[in-house]
Design an enzyme around this catalytic site. Structure first.
Site, PDB file in Angstrom:
ATOM      1  N   GLN A 100       0.853  -1.184   0.000  1.00  0.00           N
ATOM      2  CA  GLN A 100       0.000   0.000   0.000  1.00  0.00           C
ATOM      3  C   GLN A 100       0.893   1.239   0.000  1.00  0.00           C
ATOM      4  O   GLN A 100       1.655   1.466   0.946  1.00  0.00           O
ATOM      5  CB  GLN A 100      -0.943   0.050   1.205  1.00  0.00           C
ATOM      6  CG  GLN A 100      -1.966   1.177   1.024  1.00  0.00           C
ATOM      7  CD  GLN A 100      -2.794   1.462   2.253  1.00  0.00           C
ATOM      8  OE1 GLN A 100      -2.247   1.790   3.304  1.00  0.00           O
ATOM      9  NE2 GLN A 100      -4.106   1.350   2.132  1.00  0.00           N
ATOM     10  N   TYR A 186      -5.795  11.036   3.892  1.00  0.00           N
ATOM     11  CA  TYR A 186      -4.411  11.288   3.507  1.00  0.00           C
ATOM     12  C   TYR A 186      -4.358  12.057   2.183  1.00  0.00           C
ATOM     13  O   TYR A 186      -5.378  12.525   1.686  1.00  0.00           O
ATOM     14  CB  TYR A 186      -3.624   9.977   3.505  1.00  0.00           C
ATOM     15  CG  TYR A 186      -3.622   9.336   4.879  1.00  0.00           C
ATOM     16  CD1 TYR A 186      -3.052  10.009   5.967  1.00  0.00           C
ATOM     17  CD2 TYR A 186      -4.230   8.105   5.115  1.00  0.00           C
ATOM     18  CE1 TYR A 186      -3.072   9.458   7.242  1.00  0.00           C
ATOM     19  CE2 TYR A 186      -4.253   7.549   6.393  1.00  0.00           C
ATOM     20  CZ  TYR A 186      -3.680   8.239   7.450  1.00  0.00           C
ATOM     21  OH  TYR A 186      -3.711   7.703   8.714  1.00  0.00           O
ATOM     22  N   ARG A 233      -7.520   2.204  -2.880  1.00  0.00           N
ATOM     23  CA  ARG A 233      -8.393   2.182  -1.710  1.00  0.00           C
ATOM     24  C   ARG A 233      -9.073   3.537  -1.536  1.00  0.00           C
ATOM     25  O   ARG A 233      -8.408   4.585  -1.561  1.00  0.00           O
ATOM     26  CB  ARG A 233      -7.624   1.832  -0.438  1.00  0.00           C
ATOM     27  CG  ARG A 233      -8.588   1.502   0.711  1.00  0.00           C
ATOM     28  CD  ARG A 233      -7.899   0.975   1.948  1.00  0.00           C
ATOM     29  NE  ARG A 233      -8.767   0.021   2.635  1.00  0.00           N
ATOM     30  CZ  ARG A 233      -8.779  -0.175   3.948  1.00  0.00           C
ATOM     31  NH1 ARG A 233      -7.979   0.513   4.740  1.00  0.00           N
ATOM     32  NH2 ARG A 233      -9.578  -1.071   4.488  1.00  0.00           N
ATOM     33  N   GLY A 322     -10.037  -6.718   9.018  1.00  0.00           N
ATOM     34  CA  GLY A 322      -8.870  -6.061   9.582  1.00  0.00           C
ATOM     35  C   GLY A 322      -8.488  -6.564  10.950  1.00  0.00           C
ATOM     36  O   GLY A 322      -7.605  -7.411  11.100  1.00  0.00           O
ATOM     37  N   ARG A 323      -9.154  -6.064  11.984  1.00  0.00           N
ATOM     38  CA  ARG A 323      -8.776  -6.419  13.354  1.00  0.00           C
ATOM     39  C   ARG A 323      -8.746  -7.921  13.610  1.00  0.00           C
ATOM     40  O   ARG A 323      -7.867  -8.393  14.337  1.00  0.00           O
ATOM     41  CB  ARG A 323      -9.710  -5.722  14.351  1.00  0.00           C
ATOM     42  CG  ARG A 323      -9.559  -4.204  14.371  1.00  0.00           C
ATOM     43  CD  ARG A 323     -10.500  -3.562  15.392  1.00  0.00           C
ATOM     44  NE  ARG A 323     -10.518  -2.111  15.283  1.00  0.00           N
ATOM     45  CZ  ARG A 323     -11.331  -1.424  14.492  1.00  0.00           C
ATOM     46  NH1 ARG A 323     -12.198  -2.067  13.723  1.00  0.00           N
ATOM     47  NH2 ARG A 323     -11.286  -0.108  14.455  1.00  0.00           N
TER      48      ARG A 323
END
Length: 366
Positions: A100, A186, A233, A322-323
């Site tokens: 990424q 971002y 993404r 994810g987690r």
């Protein structure tokens, strides 16, 4: 019940063994100085190579692109060599892994970028946003971000070139492809979302103008390594790190249409995943499916039942967990066999050593 998650899928030239994605998660364990990926990180990703696709943690494309202490880069030869350890380990376990590529823009502090002023679409600071710094003198900790300067056309051209080189570096490091981080507030997101982009030139104002920077970055990377190795993404409905769009459905359907023209191999949508967060509008996912013909990935608040439902409904092709991947290195097998999932320790998510990174065991039925 779980069959849909375990159907193989083609991603460009890659044959993936299942539809489970390990999405990018910052863990802040790169070797210092130099922000270099290391053997500990190689072990971590290799343990999780049973995912159909791993997207490695956000990796800055330049010194100026770093937002947080101890995150890895991919702009030096030492960093490329560090990542080669990781990709070799994942491939040895028959996994597939994308890098990424990340530039945080205004979501940083001068202490993280050699004392420079951050850059962004506009000279507009994010409100109520803090970043983690290690300035080498004080104890590491969180500080407020500062006001960035608006990027000039020369800055834009330079960052596009840095993304292009980072894509080439990722392939040199052995990655199977790259994911452009255009989400979560971002730099790319600071151009896309209307409340963060106050420009009046060809990069601001209309939806087409606000998408121009992302389009130029994607075109440069696709030219360098092939569109079949470029994913993107996006995070349409989040307000992370202070970016908000006035008309997110309209903006991000336009983004998907534009990315379809570039023939990127996938779009990876980060859905809001905190308690009481707004749901993605019902009409959005069918509209995205109509606008974009490549592989779709959604991540955020999915368990295996919701993931199967989404794939069977045709709104997505793959699902990111994810987690759950933090504490369950064998997550696909646990889903397949119905084994319980282990909880992660939130105190060891960022920084530190192997504890909370590589010491979570696989499930052993008694």
């Amino acid at each position: 019940m779980t069959t849909a998650l375990f159907q193989p899928i083609q991603l460009g030239k890659l044959a993936l063994k299942n539809r489970i994605v390990m999405p990018p998660m910052t863990r802040s364990r790169a070797t210092q100085p130099g922000n270099v990926a290391n053997q500990m990180m190689a072990d971590y990703y290799a343990q999780r190579a049973s995912a159909g696709l791993i997207v490695a943690e956000g990796t800055q494309i330049s010194p100026n692109g770093q937002g947080y202490a101890w995150t890895p880069g991919i702009y030096s030869q030492e960093q490329i060599a560090g990542w080669k350890q990781v990709t070799d380990a994942v491939h040895a376990n028959e996994g597939k892994i994308f890098a990424q590529l990340w530039h945080v823009g205004r979501v940083t502090h001068p202490d993280n970028i050699g004392g420079e002023q951050p850059i962004s679409s506009s000279a507009h600071a994010a409100k109520n946003v803090k970043v983690f710094i290690d300035n080498g003198t004080d104890a590491p900790g969180f500080v407020d971000v500062v006001e960035p300067r608006a990027m000039t056309k020369a800055d834009i051209d330079q960052v596009v070139a840095q993304y292009r080189q980072a894509a080439l570096n990722a392939i040199e490091a052995g990655f199977d492809g790259i994911e452009l981080h255009a989400a979560n507030g971002y730099l790319i997101n600071q151009f896309i979302d209307s409340e963060a982009n106050l420009r009046t030139d060809e990069y601001g104002g209309s939806t087409e103008n606000r998408l121009r920077f992302m389009s130029e970055v994607v075109a440069a990377m696709a030219d360098a390594i092939g569109a079949d190795r470029v994913g993107v993404r996006l995070a349409p409905f989040t307000s992370l790190n202070g970016t908000v769009d006035a008309t997110p459905s309209e903006t991000y359907i336009a983004a998907a249409t534009m990315l379809n023209k570039h023939k990127v191999v996938y779009i990876h949508f980060a859905e809001v995943d905190w308690d009481d967060a707004p749901e993605t509008p019902a009409e959005f996912k069918p509209a995205i499916r109509a606008a974009y013909q490549g592989v779709l990935i959604y991540a955020g608040r999915y368990n295996h039942e919701k993931a199967v439902q989404a794939i069977e409904a045709g709104v997505t092709d793959m699902v990111g967990f994810g987690r759950p991947f933090v504490a369950n290195p064998d997550l696909p097998n646990r889903i397949k066999k119905g084994y319980p999932l282990a909880p992660h320790n939130p105190d060891t998510l960022f920084g530190g050593n192997e504890q909370g990174l590589t010491d979570y065991p696989q499930y052993c039925p008694s």
